[in-house]
Design a protein around this motif. Structure first.
Motif, mmCIF file in Angstrom:
data_model
loop_
_atom_site.group_PDB
_atom_site.id
_atom_site.type_symbol
_atom_site.label_atom_id
_atom_site.label_comp_id
_atom_site.label_asym_id
_atom_site.label_seq_id
_atom_site.Cartn_x
_atom_site.Cartn_y
_atom_site.Cartn_z
ATOM 1 N N GLU A 53 57.567 45.635 28.498
ATOM 2 C CA GLU A 53 56.395 46.420 28.907
ATOM 3 C C GLU A 53 55.149 46.042 28.120
ATOM 4 O O GLU A 53 54.145 46.759 28.158
ATOM 5 C CB GLU A 53 56.685 47.915 28.734
ATOM 6 C CG GLU A 53 57.886 48.406 29.521
ATOM 7 C CD GLU A 53 57.753 48.138 31.013
ATOM 8 O OE1 GLU A 53 56.621 48.277 31.524
ATOM 9 O OE2 GLU A 53 58.760 47.766 31.653
ATOM 10 N N GLY A 54 55.206 44.938 27.388
ATOM 11 C CA GLY A 54 54.082 44.546 26.540
ATOM 12 C C GLY A 54 54.340 44.919 25.099
ATOM 13 O O GLY A 54 55.275 45.670 24.784
ATOM 14 N N ILE A 55 53.510 44.421 24.181
ATOM 15 C CA ILE A 55 53.797 44.592 22.756
ATOM 16 C C ILE A 55 53.535 46.019 22.264
ATOM 17 O O ILE A 55 53.897 46.347 21.141
ATOM 18 C CB ILE A 55 53.017 43.582 21.905
ATOM 19 C CG1 ILE A 55 51.502 43.802 22.013
ATOM 20 C CG2 ILE A 55 53.356 42.154 22.303
ATOM 21 C CD1 ILE A 55 50.696 42.926 21.060
ATOM 22 N N GLY A 56 52.951 46.850 23.089
ATOM 23 C CA GLY A 56 52.801 48.246 22.699
ATOM 24 C C GLY A 56 54.002 49.099 23.056
ATOM 25 O O GLY A 56 54.104 50.252 22.643
ATOM 26 N N GLY A 57 54.929 48.518 23.815
ATOM 27 C CA GLY A 57 56.116 49.260 24.236
ATOM 28 C C GLY A 57 57.342 48.886 23.415
ATOM 29 O O GLY A 57 57.242 48.308 22.333
ATOM 30 N N GLY A 161 51.238 32.688 12.406
ATOM 31 C CA GLY A 161 50.710 33.474 13.517
ATOM 32 C C GLY A 161 50.502 34.927 13.133
ATOM 33 O O GLY A 161 50.058 35.735 13.941
ATOM 34 N N GLY A 162 50.834 35.239 11.879
ATOM 35 C CA GLY A 162 50.626 36.585 11.356
ATOM 36 C C GLY A 162 49.667 36.530 10.176
ATOM 37 O O GLY A 162 48.484 36.253 10.333
ATOM 38 N N LYS A 163 50.216 36.728 8.961
ATOM 39 C CA LYS A 163 49.374 36.699 7.764
ATOM 40 C C LYS A 163 49.691 35.533 6.841
ATOM 41 O O LYS A 163 48.870 35.178 5.992
ATOM 42 C CB LYS A 163 49.547 38.011 6.980
ATOM 43 C CG LYS A 163 49.077 39.249 7.721
ATOM 44 C CD LYS A 163 49.283 40.493 6.863
ATOM 45 C CE LYS A 163 48.800 41.747 7.583
ATOM 46 N NZ LYS A 163 49.012 42.974 6.769
ATOM 47 N N GLY A 164 50.876 34.953 6.974
ATOM 48 C CA GLY A 164 51.327 33.989 5.990
ATOM 49 C C GLY A 164 51.464 32.566 6.501
ATOM 50 O O GLY A 164 50.976 32.208 7.576
ATOM 51 N N LEU A 165 52.141 31.756 5.700
ATOM 52 C CA LEU A 165 52.386 30.358 6.006
ATOM 53 C C LEU A 165 53.863 30.052 5.841
ATOM 54 O O LEU A 165 54.568 30.722 5.068
ATOM 55 C CB LEU A 165 51.575 29.446 5.071
ATOM 56 C CG LEU A 165 50.048 29.541 5.180
ATOM 57 C CD1 LEU A 165 49.394 28.820 4.003
ATOM 58 C CD2 LEU A 165 49.563 28.944 6.497
ATOM 59 N N HIS A 166 54.329 29.037 6.558
ATOM 60 C CA HIS A 166 55.712 28.573 6.437
ATOM 61 C C HIS A 166 55.695 27.152 5.887
ATOM 62 O O HIS A 166 55.100 26.256 6.506
ATOM 63 C CB HIS A 166 56.412 28.584 7.796
ATOM 64 C CG HIS A 166 56.560 29.945 8.385
ATOM 65 N ND1 HIS A 166 56.716 30.159 9.741
ATOM 66 C CD2 HIS A 166 56.580 31.171 7.804
ATOM 67 C CE1 HIS A 166 56.829 31.465 9.961
ATOM 68 N NE2 HIS A 166 56.737 32.092 8.812
ATOM 69 N N VAL A 167 56.317 26.962 4.734
ATOM 70 C CA VAL A 167 56.465 25.638 4.145
ATOM 71 C C VAL A 167 57.870 25.143 4.496
ATOM 72 O O VAL A 167 58.863 25.792 4.156
ATOM 73 C CB VAL A 167 56.263 25.670 2.622
ATOM 74 C CG1 VAL A 167 56.468 24.276 2.021
ATOM 75 C CG2 VAL A 167 54.853 26.182 2.292
ATOM 76 N N TYR A 229 54.627 26.867 17.587
ATOM 77 C CA TYR A 229 53.905 27.094 18.848
ATOM 78 C C TYR A 229 54.294 28.392 19.544
ATOM 79 O O TYR A 229 53.745 28.706 20.607
ATOM 80 C CB TYR A 229 54.051 25.905 19.810
ATOM 81 C CG TYR A 229 53.688 24.595 19.158
ATOM 82 C CD1 TYR A 229 52.370 24.320 18.810
ATOM 83 C CD2 TYR A 229 54.659 23.647 18.860
ATOM 84 C CE1 TYR A 229 52.027 23.129 18.183
ATOM 85 C CE2 TYR A 229 54.328 22.454 18.227
ATOM 86 C CZ TYR A 229 53.013 22.208 17.893
ATOM 87 O OH TYR A 229 52.677 21.029 17.261
ATOM 88 N N SER A 230 55.212 29.159 18.980
ATOM 89 C CA SER A 230 55.548 30.446 19.584
ATOM 90 C C SER A 230 54.388 31.416 19.419
ATOM 91 O O SER A 230 53.735 31.467 18.373
ATOM 92 C CB SER A 230 56.799 31.034 18.930
ATOM 93 O OG SER A 230 57.040 32.352 19.407
ATOM 94 N N ALA A 231 54.151 32.213 20.458
ATOM 95 C CA ALA A 231 53.219 33.329 20.338
ATOM 96 C C ALA A 231 53.865 34.419 19.482
ATOM 97 O O ALA A 231 55.083 34.460 19.309
ATOM 98 C CB ALA A 231 52.874 33.879 21.718
ATOM 99 N N ARG A 232 53.049 35.302 18.950
ATOM 100 C CA ARG A 232 53.534 36.432 18.178
ATOM 101 C C ARG A 232 53.235 37.733 18.917
ATOM 102 O O ARG A 232 52.185 37.871 19.548
ATOM 103 C CB ARG A 232 52.881 36.479 16.788
ATOM 104 C CG ARG A 232 53.053 35.222 15.959
ATOM 105 C CD ARG A 232 54.503 34.762 15.800
ATOM 106 N NE ARG A 232 55.407 35.766 15.299
ATOM 107 C CZ ARG A 232 55.676 35.962 13.996
ATOM 108 N NH1 ARG A 232 55.072 35.233 13.072
ATOM 109 N NH2 ARG A 232 56.568 36.870 13.629
ATOM 110 N N ALA A 233 54.145 38.665 18.802
ATOM 111 C CA ALA A 233 54.003 39.954 19.481
ATOM 112 C C ALA A 233 53.130 40.883 18.642
ATOM 113 O O ALA A 233 53.576 41.920 18.147
ATOM 114 C CB ALA A 233 55.372 40.559 19.738
ATOM 115 N N ARG A 234 51.883 40.480 18.480
ATOM 116 C CA ARG A 234 50.923 41.224 17.668
ATOM 117 C C ARG A 234 49.576 41.215 18.372
ATOM 118 O O ARG A 234 49.339 40.382 19.256
ATOM 119 C CB ARG A 234 50.776 40.577 16.281
ATOM 120 C CG ARG A 234 52.086 40.436 15.543
ATOM 121 C CD ARG A 234 51.905 39.803 14.188
ATOM 122 N NE ARG A 234 53.185 39.608 13.509
ATOM 123 C CZ ARG A 234 53.327 39.289 12.237
ATOM 124 N NH1 ARG A 234 52.251 39.126 11.488
ATOM 125 N NH2 ARG A 234 54.516 39.134 11.707
#
Length: 295
Positions: A53-57, A161-167, A229-234
């Motif tokens: 139903e979307g990321i608010g659901g 895609g949020g706040k951090g980085l992945h090494v 390349y994944s979108a984030r549910a935010r």
């Protein structure tokens, strides 16, 4: 726009009220980004975060195959006994088919399905406290890169895609899961010991105040990390984007790219930010490396 490989129903559904991105837009994004994303998905067990139903659901994480997702391959049940089969996505049909069933995020294992007991990478997920500016996170990632470089290990980086980085540290497929996780934990503990004002190896929001938690727990068997390349549910539907190390200082944040501008960036690139990754896949965690981290 060319036809999608799977029919999208309710394409007008808004997946993110903040940006207005619809289900049809999200499906079109994954279709367009598939040439870059599929090499990161292919041959790996994948889990998906679905938000019908979307990321608010209501949202839920799915690790095992379901016949309702078109184009998804069910793996050998013996890889994860006592559950439905793990799943894998090797083609764009699976990507778009997952979106049709409400998928927003794709997460992958650190091993390939043909040798699932031998991880081929270690991921250090920098999870910052709310008060840590992005410029500090960049410095922290560069410090981790410096340590691993001293140990003779090549690393690559992507935004979360949020706040951090992945090494990301590629590895030869010779090590058991306990070695990979032990190495990741040793790096996290070392950094927290040497730079106690910057890093913590202890999870929990109270420990992250003013610091970055180095999440080494992404490296045990069955753990997953959001795929490149994944979108984030935010809010904003940012994506996890591979970058050159040299790009990091100029980035405004870990959410710099989203489903509406990511493909434009990729088409403008003159070189793959992760060029040379395949050569780094021969790297090993030796006893000497582990001994030096314990100093």
């Amino acid at each position: 726009m060319s036809a999608l490989p799977v029919k999208i129903t309710h394409g007008e559904r808004v997946m993110d009220i903040h940006s207005g991105v619809t289900k049809a837009e999200l499906a079109a994004y994954y279709d367009a980004v598939s040439p870059w994303m599929l090499p990161h998905l292919a041959d790996r067990p994948v889990a998906v975060l679905r938000a019908p139903e979307g990321i608010g659901g209501e949202m839920f994480f799915q690790k095992h195959a379901a016949k309702t997702i078109q184009g998804v391959r069910a793996l050998d049940p013996s890889l994860d006994p006592d559950h439905a089969p793990l799943m894998q996505i090797d083609h764009v049909r699976g990507l778009v088919g997952a979106v049709q069933m409400g998928t927003v995020e794709f997460h992958t294992w650190n091993a390939r399905s043909d040798r699932i007991e031998r991880p081929d990478r270690v991921i250090f997920d920098l999870d910052p406290g709310d008060d840590v500016p992005f410029a500090r996170i960049v410095e922290d990632a560069q410090l981790i890169r410096g340590l691993l470089d001293e140990l003779g290990l090549t690393t690559f980086v992507k935004t979360s895609g949020g706040k951090g980085l992945h090494v990301v540290t590629p590895l030869a497929r010779r090590h058991a899961w306990d070695v990979a996780k032990g190495f990741a934990q040793a790096v996290a503990s070392h950094m927290a010991r040497v730079f106690p004002d910057r890093f913590t190896a202890t999870m929990g929001p109270t420990h992250r105040v003013g610091k970055c938690f180095i999440d080494y727990l992404r490296n045990y068997r069955g753990a997953t990390t959001v795929c490149a390349y994944s979108a984030r549910a935010r809010e904003g539907m940012a994506v996890s984007m591979p970058v050159h190390w040299e790009e990091l200082p100029d980035l405004p944040g870990a959410d710099a790219w989203n489903v509406r501008n990511a493909v434009e960036r990729l088409r403008a690139l003159k070189q793959d930010p992760w060029a040379g990754y395949d050569k780094a896949e021969l790297q090993r965690v030796t006893k000497g490396v582990l001994d030096r981290l314990g100093d």
